[in-house]
Write a protein that holds these residues in place. Structure first.
Motif, PDB file in Angstrom:
ATOM      1  N   ASP A   1     -12.741  -4.522  -5.011  1.00  0.00           N
ATOM      2  CA  ASP A   1     -13.193  -3.343  -4.398  1.00  0.00           C
ATOM      3  C   ASP A   1     -11.745  -2.741  -3.725  1.00  0.00           C
ATOM      4  O   ASP A   1     -11.828  -1.512  -3.570  1.00  0.00           O
ATOM      5  CB  ASP A   1     -14.284  -3.733  -3.395  1.00  0.00           C
ATOM      6  CG  ASP A   1     -15.606  -3.893  -4.173  1.00  0.00           C
ATOM      7  OD1 ASP A   1     -15.754  -3.666  -5.226  1.00  0.00           O
ATOM      8  OD2 ASP A   1     -16.558  -4.436  -3.429  1.00  0.00           O
ATOM      9  N   PHE A   2     -11.167  -3.605  -3.011  1.00  0.00           N
ATOM     10  CA  PHE A   2     -10.026  -3.095  -2.012  1.00  0.00           C
ATOM     11  C   PHE A   2      -9.046  -2.495  -3.200  1.00  0.00           C
ATOM     12  O   PHE A   2      -8.652  -1.254  -2.761  1.00  0.00           O
ATOM     13  CB  PHE A   2      -9.413  -4.336  -1.519  1.00  0.00           C
ATOM     14  CG  PHE A   2      -7.898  -3.948  -0.790  1.00  0.00           C
ATOM     15  CD1 PHE A   2      -8.063  -3.599   0.622  1.00  0.00           C
ATOM     16  CD2 PHE A   2      -6.830  -4.200  -1.483  1.00  0.00           C
ATOM     17  CE1 PHE A   2      -7.031  -3.116   1.105  1.00  0.00           C
ATOM     18  CE2 PHE A   2      -5.602  -3.871  -0.912  1.00  0.00           C
ATOM     19  CZ  PHE A   2      -5.456  -3.232   0.451  1.00  0.00           C
ATOM     20  N   VAL A   3      -8.689  -3.155  -4.138  1.00  0.00           N
ATOM     21  CA  VAL A   3      -7.870  -2.606  -4.995  1.00  0.00           C
ATOM     22  C   VAL A   3      -8.000  -1.099  -5.551  1.00  0.00           C
ATOM     23  O   VAL A   3      -7.424  -0.144  -5.803  1.00  0.00           O
ATOM     24  CB  VAL A   3      -7.597  -3.478  -6.366  1.00  0.00           C
ATOM     25  CG1 VAL A   3      -6.575  -2.835  -7.402  1.00  0.00           C
ATOM     26  CG2 VAL A   3      -6.976  -4.905  -5.959  1.00  0.00           C
ATOM     27  N   GLU A   4      -9.510  -0.949  -6.073  1.00  0.00           N
ATOM     28  CA  GLU A   4      -9.932   0.367  -6.458  1.00  0.00           C
ATOM     29  C   GLU A   4      -9.937   1.319  -5.434  1.00  0.00           C
ATOM     30  O   GLU A   4      -9.641   2.502  -5.893  1.00  0.00           O
ATOM     31  CB  GLU A   4     -11.507  -0.051  -7.016  1.00  0.00           C
ATOM     32  CG  GLU A   4     -12.112   1.582  -7.540  1.00  0.00           C
ATOM     33  CD  GLU A   4     -13.358   1.431  -8.330  1.00  0.00           C
ATOM     34  OE1 GLU A   4     -13.591   2.093  -9.320  1.00  0.00           O
ATOM     35  OE2 GLU A   4     -14.234   0.767  -7.519  1.00  0.00           O
ATOM     36  N   PHE A   5     -10.280   0.968  -4.147  1.00  0.00           N
ATOM     37  CA  PHE A   5     -10.270   1.897  -2.944  1.00  0.00           C
ATOM     38  C   PHE A   5      -8.995   2.448  -2.915  1.00  0.00           C
ATOM     39  O   PHE A   5      -8.345   3.568  -2.740  1.00  0.00           O
ATOM     40  CB  PHE A   5     -10.804   1.326  -1.794  1.00  0.00           C
ATOM     41  CG  PHE A   5     -10.747   2.276  -0.747  1.00  0.00           C
ATOM     42  CD1 PHE A   5     -12.026   2.937  -0.249  1.00  0.00           C
ATOM     43  CD2 PHE A   5      -9.756   2.153   0.356  1.00  0.00           C
ATOM     44  CE1 PHE A   5     -12.070   3.905   0.751  1.00  0.00           C
ATOM     45  CE2 PHE A   5      -9.756   3.151   1.047  1.00  0.00           C
ATOM     46  CZ  PHE A   5     -11.063   3.924   1.410  1.00  0.00           C
ATOM     47  N   ILE A   6      -7.809   1.487  -2.785  1.00  0.00           N
ATOM     48  CA  ILE A   6      -6.489   1.762  -2.703  1.00  0.00           C
ATOM     49  C   ILE A   6      -5.963   2.656  -3.867  1.00  0.00           C
ATOM     50  O   ILE A   6      -5.264   3.850  -3.527  1.00  0.00           O
ATOM     51  CB  ILE A   6      -5.575   0.642  -2.274  1.00  0.00           C
ATOM     52  CG1 ILE A   6      -5.837  -0.083  -1.249  1.00  0.00           C
ATOM     53  CG2 ILE A   6      -4.295   1.020  -2.349  1.00  0.00           C
ATOM     54  CD1 ILE A   6      -5.736   0.782   0.126  1.00  0.00           C
ATOM     55  N   VAL A   7      -6.441   2.470  -4.824  1.00  0.00           N
ATOM     56  CA  VAL A   7      -5.712   3.045  -6.128  1.00  0.00           C
ATOM     57  C   VAL A   7      -6.350   4.405  -6.183  1.00  0.00           C
ATOM     58  O   VAL A   7      -5.701   5.454  -6.347  1.00  0.00           O
ATOM     59  CB  VAL A   7      -6.098   2.165  -7.525  1.00  0.00           C
ATOM     60  CG1 VAL A   7      -5.918   3.218  -8.748  1.00  0.00           C
ATOM     61  CG2 VAL A   7      -5.411   0.932  -7.738  1.00  0.00           C
ATOM     62  N   LYS A   8      -7.647   4.443  -5.782  1.00  0.00           N
ATOM     63  CA  LYS A   8      -8.147   6.068  -5.590  1.00  0.00           C
ATOM     64  C   LYS A   8      -7.643   6.736  -4.505  1.00  0.00           C
ATOM     65  O   LYS A   8      -7.364   7.960  -4.417  1.00  0.00           O
ATOM     66  CB  LYS A   8      -9.869   5.909  -5.412  1.00  0.00           C
ATOM     67  CG  LYS A   8     -10.690   5.420  -6.587  1.00  0.00           C
ATOM     68  CD  LYS A   8     -11.993   5.351  -6.115  1.00  0.00           C
ATOM     69  CE  LYS A   8     -12.601   4.408  -5.338  1.00  0.00           C
ATOM     70  NZ  LYS A   8     -13.939   4.423  -5.156  1.00  0.00           N
ATOM     71  N   ASP A   9      -7.281   6.089  -3.473  1.00  0.00           N
ATOM     72  CA  ASP A   9      -6.596   6.704  -2.172  1.00  0.00           C
ATOM     73  C   ASP A   9      -5.153   7.177  -2.594  1.00  0.00           C
ATOM     74  O   ASP A   9      -4.640   8.031  -2.032  1.00  0.00           O
ATOM     75  CB  ASP A   9      -6.845   5.770  -0.971  1.00  0.00           C
ATOM     76  CG  ASP A   9      -6.005   6.697   0.219  1.00  0.00           C
ATOM     77  OD1 ASP A   9      -6.589   7.550   0.552  1.00  0.00           O
ATOM     78  OD2 ASP A   9      -5.377   5.935   0.969  1.00  0.00           O
ATOM     79  N   ARG A  10      -4.399   6.373  -3.423  1.00  0.00           N
ATOM     80  CA  ARG A  10      -3.105   6.504  -3.567  1.00  0.00           C
ATOM     81  C   ARG A  10      -2.785   7.038  -4.992  1.00  0.00           C
ATOM     82  O   ARG A  10      -2.713   6.243  -6.000  1.00  0.00           O
ATOM     83  CB  ARG A  10      -2.267   5.370  -3.153  1.00  0.00           C
ATOM     84  CG  ARG A  10      -2.375   5.005  -1.710  1.00  0.00           C
ATOM     85  CD  ARG A  10      -1.510   4.020  -1.596  1.00  0.00           C
ATOM     86  NE  ARG A  10       0.170   4.215  -1.788  1.00  0.00           N
ATOM     87  CZ  ARG A  10       0.945   3.078  -1.460  1.00  0.00           C
ATOM     88  NH1 ARG A  10       0.574   2.027  -1.231  1.00  0.00           N
ATOM     89  NH2 ARG A  10       2.141   3.420  -1.904  1.00  0.00           N
ATOM     90  N   GLU A  11      -2.738   8.220  -5.492  1.00  0.00           N
ATOM     91  CA  GLU A  11      -2.670   8.864  -6.772  1.00  0.00           C
ATOM     92  C   GLU A  11      -1.634   8.295  -7.520  1.00  0.00           C
ATOM     93  O   GLU A  11      -1.739   7.990  -8.667  1.00  0.00           O
ATOM     94  CB  GLU A  11      -2.362  10.247  -6.677  1.00  0.00           C
ATOM     95  CG  GLU A  11      -2.245  11.128  -7.883  1.00  0.00           C
ATOM     96  CD  GLU A  11      -3.925  11.381  -8.380  1.00  0.00           C
ATOM     97  OE1 GLU A  11      -4.045  11.354  -9.752  1.00  0.00           O
ATOM     98  OE2 GLU A  11      -4.730  11.482  -7.569  1.00  0.00           O
TER      99      GLU A  11
END
Length: 235
Positions: free
Chosen positions: A94-104
């Protein structure tokens, strides 16, 4: 109809491997489960930041297959047999997906890295990464885990694995499990009992007893200081 994403993942993982097609399952048939990250934080967020969090959590970027691949990689990088729990215990997919969504800028490297990993697994072992067996997955990771390897064929995988390792460990060491692993206790107030006597003596100084009682007595540490009109400390 809105489906429960975690239940969808579990059903995909338990599904048999279709002939001639890759599914988001593991060759062992065992489901990949992880602790879900909290979605609300009561501290350290402005209202604008909380709204941004809500928007990102509501968005799904990765496909189910991609998210399962991320989970398998996180578990390889930091397994659950770690003394303080591993990547899946800390909710790292979940953390990886959140960060990837946050950082284009991370979207293409991570999604492209998963595609490379699947392509390489198919070429080497006949199925995508999550559908080969565990020794085969570990064999691929052993080949791409070393940044100094100069094989040009492996370079995309090496860059991807390095990124995943950075994301996994960064996420882990911002969780309770990671704090325990580091022995980090957070912001803990220490006790200050004044400048050491030998230092004061070296400079020919000393505390006035009245100020010692008011400023260095740790039993009074929670008392809010008050001042009179002449700016004298009264308590």
């Amino acid at each position: 109809m809105k489906m429960n994403r975690r239940e969808t993942l579990k059903s995909l993982l338990l599904a048999p491997l279709a002939a001639g097609a890759a599914t988001a399952g593991c060759a062992t048939g065992a489901p990949v489960n992880w602790t879900e990250l909290p979605r609300e934080y009561s501290y350290g967020r402005t209202e604008a930041e909380r709204q941004r969090d809500r928007e990102l959590f509501a968005e799904s970027y990765f496909s189910e297959h991609e998210l399962v691949t991320i989970a398998v990689l996180c578990d390889i990088i930091l397994p659950s047999d770690h003394p303080n729990g591993g990547a899946l215990d800390a909710g790292l997919p979940d953390f990886v997906e959140f960060i990837v969504k946050d950082r284009e800028t991370l979207k293409l490297p991570v999604r492209g890295g998963i595609a490379w990993l699947d392509s390489y697994a198919v070429a080497e072992f006949g199925a995508d990464f999550v559908n080969i067996d565990e020794p085969q997955r570990l064999s691929i990771c052993d080949r791409i885990a070393w940044p100094d390897v100069e094989d040009p064929v492996l370079q995309p995988g090496i860059r991807f694995f390095s990124l995943m390792r950075d994301l996994t460990l960064t996420g882990y060491y911002t969780t309770g499990q990671g704090f325990r692993d580091l022995g980090y206790q957070g912001n803990v107030a220490n006790v200050w009992d004044g400048v050491p006597a030998e230092v004061l003596a070296r400079h020919g100084l000393q505390y006035e007893p009245e100020w010692l009682a008011k400023c260095v007595d740790q039993s009074r540490r929670n008392i809010i200081a008050t001042w009179d009109d002449d700016m004298n400390l009264t308590s």
